[in-house]
Design a protein around this motif. Structure first.
Motif, mmCIF file in Angstrom:
data_model
loop_
_atom_site.group_PDB
_atom_site.id
_atom_site.type_symbol
_atom_site.label_atom_id
_atom_site.label_comp_id
_atom_site.label_asym_id
_atom_site.label_seq_id
_atom_site.Cartn_x
_atom_site.Cartn_y
_atom_site.Cartn_z
ATOM 1 N N PRO A 169 0.835 -1.210 0.000
ATOM 2 C CA PRO A 169 0.000 0.000 0.000
ATOM 3 C C PRO A 169 0.867 1.256 0.000
ATOM 4 N N ALA A 170 0.415 2.252 -0.720
ATOM 5 C CA ALA A 170 1.123 3.531 -0.783
ATOM 6 C C ALA A 170 0.491 4.551 0.149
ATOM 7 N N TRP A 171 -0.733 4.286 0.595
ATOM 8 C CA TRP A 171 -1.491 5.256 1.395
ATOM 9 C C TRP A 171 -2.609 4.507 2.090
ATOM 10 N N PHE A 172 -3.073 5.016 3.217
ATOM 11 C CA PHE A 172 -4.281 4.470 3.831
ATOM 12 C C PHE A 172 -5.189 5.627 4.193
ATOM 13 N N ASP A 173 -6.456 5.328 4.265
ATOM 14 C CA ASP A 173 -7.436 6.345 4.612
ATOM 15 C C ASP A 173 -8.463 5.707 5.543
ATOM 16 N N ILE A 174 -8.732 6.380 6.645
ATOM 17 C CA ILE A 174 -9.775 5.944 7.568
ATOM 18 C C ILE A 174 -10.884 6.985 7.490
ATOM 19 N N SER A 175 -12.038 6.563 7.007
ATOM 20 C CA SER A 175 -13.193 7.449 6.886
ATOM 21 C C SER A 175 -14.198 7.049 7.952
ATOM 22 N N THR A 176 -14.596 8.006 8.795
ATOM 23 C CA THR A 176 -15.394 7.686 9.968
ATOM 24 C C THR A 176 -16.426 8.756 10.269
ATOM 25 N N PRO A 177 -17.541 8.396 10.874
ATOM 26 C CA PRO A 177 -18.545 9.396 11.248
ATOM 27 C C PRO A 177 -18.078 10.336 12.358
ATOM 28 N N GLY A 212 -19.416 11.843 5.809
ATOM 29 C CA GLY A 212 -20.722 12.475 5.877
ATOM 30 C C GLY A 212 -21.763 11.610 5.197
ATOM 31 N N PRO A 213 -22.985 12.101 5.103
ATOM 32 C CA PRO A 213 -24.053 11.307 4.486
ATOM 33 C C PRO A 213 -23.793 10.981 3.012
ATOM 34 N N ASP A 214 -22.970 11.773 2.331
ATOM 35 C CA ASP A 214 -22.682 11.528 0.921
ATOM 36 C C ASP A 214 -21.333 10.852 0.691
ATOM 37 N N SER A 215 -20.654 10.429 1.757
ATOM 38 C CA SER A 215 -19.351 9.790 1.614
ATOM 39 C C SER A 215 -19.486 8.471 0.866
ATOM 40 N N PRO A 216 -18.534 8.173 -0.025
ATOM 41 C CA PRO A 216 -18.634 6.930 -0.794
ATOM 42 C C PRO A 216 -18.387 5.675 0.044
ATOM 43 N N TYR A 217 -17.735 5.821 1.201
ATOM 44 C CA TYR A 217 -17.466 4.666 2.052
ATOM 45 C C TYR A 217 -17.095 5.138 3.456
ATOM 46 N N THR A 218 -17.167 4.220 4.396
ATOM 47 C CA THR A 218 -16.600 4.420 5.730
ATOM 48 C C THR A 218 -15.701 3.220 6.003
ATOM 49 N N GLY A 219 -14.762 3.405 6.896
ATOM 50 C CA GLY A 219 -13.844 2.330 7.248
ATOM 51 C C GLY A 219 -12.450 2.601 6.734
ATOM 52 N N LEU A 220 -11.652 1.561 6.725
ATOM 53 C CA LEU A 220 -10.256 1.641 6.321
ATOM 54 C C LEU A 220 -10.106 1.219 4.866
ATOM 55 N N VAL A 221 -9.376 2.016 4.107
ATOM 56 C CA VAL A 221 -9.059 1.674 2.722
ATOM 57 C C VAL A 221 -7.556 1.798 2.532
ATOM 58 N N ALA A 222 -6.945 0.745 2.014
ATOM 59 C CA ALA A 222 -5.536 0.792 1.622
ATOM 60 C C ALA A 222 -5.494 1.157 0.143
ATOM 61 N N TYR A 223 -4.636 2.112 -0.196
ATOM 62 C CA TYR A 223 -4.473 2.551 -1.583
ATOM 63 C C TYR A 223 -3.192 1.942 -2.145
ATOM 64 N N THR A 254 -12.351 18.439 8.598
ATOM 65 C CA THR A 254 -12.806 17.170 8.032
ATOM 66 C C THR A 254 -11.702 16.170 7.714
ATOM 67 N N TYR A 255 -10.428 16.584 7.690
ATOM 68 C CA TYR A 255 -9.378 15.665 7.281
ATOM 69 C C TYR A 255 -8.065 15.977 7.977
ATOM 70 N N ALA A 256 -7.367 14.927 8.383
ATOM 71 C CA ALA A 256 -6.054 15.062 9.013
ATOM 72 C C ALA A 256 -5.085 14.086 8.370
ATOM 73 N N LEU A 257 -3.844 14.504 8.257
ATOM 74 C CA LEU A 257 -2.793 13.641 7.729
ATOM 75 C C LEU A 257 -2.095 12.926 8.876
ATOM 76 N N VAL A 258 -1.721 11.686 8.639
ATOM 77 C CA VAL A 258 -0.957 10.901 9.600
ATOM 78 C C VAL A 258 0.445 10.766 9.021
ATOM 79 N N ALA A 259 1.453 11.110 9.822
ATOM 80 C CA ALA A 259 2.830 11.073 9.347
ATOM 81 C C ALA A 259 3.518 9.791 9.771
ATOM 82 N N ASP A 260 4.466 9.350 8.933
ATOM 83 C CA ASP A 260 5.270 8.190 9.297
ATOM 84 C C ASP A 260 6.398 8.635 10.223
ATOM 85 N N GLY A 261 7.302 7.751 10.550
ATOM 86 C CA GLY A 261 8.391 8.064 11.469
ATOM 87 C C GLY A 261 9.309 9.165 10.982
#
Length: 119
Positions: free
Chosen positions: A10-18, A60-71, A41-48
């Motif tokens: 994975p090159a990126w991960f995203d956690i989308s949550t209510p 939000g109500p129009d978000s395409p997904y919730t949960g964890l997605v690995a890119y 609405t969004y925060a970046l997580v940095a590596d070491g």
């Protein structure tokens, strides 16, 4: 669909949550992540090394997904998404350009969310 950077990692991960503020606190405390809010609405997580490696966003109500997605990195998001759809995937987030990359999200035949990213 290979990319020259890290073809199978994975090159990126995203956690989308209510409740993004709660999720940011949780993961920051759990993993001692460096979390930098871009806005409400969004925060970046940095590596070491301080480089962004993922994000936590407000769903939000129009978000395409919730949960964890690995890119996963691909050379061309549009081509990779079309190939995934030919193999039985379902498009969840059509290809869009972000300030740093092009991304898309699909569900695989088992319903798992998977992201594609190209730089």
């Amino acid at each position: 669909m290979s990319s020259t950077d890290r073809p199978h990692l994975p090159a990126w991960f995203d956690i989308s949550t209510p409740d993004a503020p709660r999720a940011r606190r949780f993961y920051q405390e759990l993993f001692d992540w460096s979390v930098n809010s871009l806005d409400a609405t969004y925060a970046l997580v940095a590596d070491g090394d301080g480089r962004p490696s993922g994000g936590i966003g407000q769903a939000g109500p129009d978000s395409p997904y919730t949960g964890l997605v690995a890119y996963f990195p691909v050379d061309d998001v549009d081509t990779a998404l079309a190939r995934a759809e030919q193999l039985g995937a379902t498009r969840v987030l059509a290809p869009i350009d972000t300030p740093v990359s092009r991304i898309a999200v699909f569900t695989d035949p088992d319903g798992n969310h998977v992201g594609l990213v190209s730089r």
